[in-house]
Design a protein around this motif. Sequence first.
Motif, PDB file in Angstrom:
ATOM      1  N   LYS A  36       7.771   3.483  -3.655  1.00 23.11           N
ATOM      2  CA  LYS A  36       7.015   2.229  -3.542  1.00 23.11           C
ATOM      3  C   LYS A  36       6.399   1.842  -4.882  1.00 23.11           C
ATOM      4  O   LYS A  36       6.424   0.670  -5.272  1.00 23.11           O
ATOM      5  N   LEU A  40       7.278  -1.396  -7.057  1.00 18.11           N
ATOM      6  CA  LEU A  40       6.207  -2.312  -7.465  1.00 18.11           C
ATOM      7  C   LEU A  40       6.243  -2.540  -8.967  1.00 18.11           C
ATOM      8  O   LEU A  40       6.158  -3.682  -9.433  1.00 18.11           O
ATOM      9  N   ASN A  41       6.399  -1.475  -9.722  1.00 17.07           N
ATOM     10  CA  ASN A  41       6.437  -1.594 -11.189  1.00 17.07           C
ATOM     11  C   ASN A  41       7.659  -2.375 -11.660  1.00 17.07           C
ATOM     12  O   ASN A  41       7.555  -3.196 -12.576  1.00 17.07           O
ATOM     13  N   TYR A  86      -1.659  -6.649  -8.159  1.00 16.87           N
ATOM     14  CA  TYR A  86      -0.984  -5.390  -8.492  1.00 16.87           C
ATOM     15  C   TYR A  86      -1.909  -4.211  -8.199  1.00 16.87           C
ATOM     16  O   TYR A  86      -1.508  -3.229  -7.578  1.00 16.87           O
ATOM     17  N   THR A  89      -2.318  -3.686  -4.459  1.00 15.16           N
ATOM     18  CA  THR A  89      -1.115  -3.095  -3.872  1.00 15.16           C
ATOM     19  C   THR A  89      -1.012  -1.619  -4.233  1.00 15.16           C
ATOM     20  O   THR A  89      -0.700  -0.780  -3.379  1.00 15.16           O
ATOM     21  N   LEU A  90      -1.293  -1.294  -5.472  1.00 14.44           N
ATOM     22  CA  LEU A  90      -1.259   0.099  -5.911  1.00 14.44           C
ATOM     23  C   LEU A  90      -2.309   0.923  -5.156  1.00 14.44           C
ATOM     24  O   LEU A  90      -2.022   2.043  -4.705  1.00 14.44           O
TER      25      LEU A  90
END
Length: 188
Positions: A36, A40-41, A86, A89-90
């Motif tokens: 994940k 994301l990154n 971001y 989410t992280l």
Amino acid sequence: MFSNTQQFSGATQSLFENQFAAFNALTNNVVGSVEKVVALNLAAVKASSEESTAAAKQLLAAKDPQEFLALITDQAKLNAEKAQSYGRTLAEIASSTTAELNKATEAQVAETKDKITALVSEFTKNAPAGSEQAVAMLKSVIDNASAGYEQLNKTTKQATATAEAHVAKATEQFSQAVAKTTSHATKK
């Protein structure tokens, strides 16, 4: 001590299989979380690259300094919002992973404790006369290990909650700083 060696061997094998299954579940959870984060990154890098190109084109097309400044301000706001998203989410991935790891660990410890308790109970039934002290000591060791685990689990949960609170506070402070900076830039 035991009615037969197979009973002890079966209990030991069951504990080993239980530990292996738990390790496998925890590993899968961590790998899923890493996937994940990597996704994301990658999405963030791809979006950033595309948006940087578009922003550069817009800035180069600005007709006067006011339009240029307005574009820079808009980009700063957009970038701040994306950085916050971001970060959220992280943090959600980390929180979810922690919750799943805690849940799996608690279940594993409870199951292992039950099996060890059953094994000790069986040992107690078949223990020779005069071994009461050894049985009491064994039970005490198991109780102390359980208490130690429970304290460790409690401390880990507190540390996780504290870390999540710090991330939330840092995100809020970042948002406020960006809002303050962009409001100053639009006033000039």
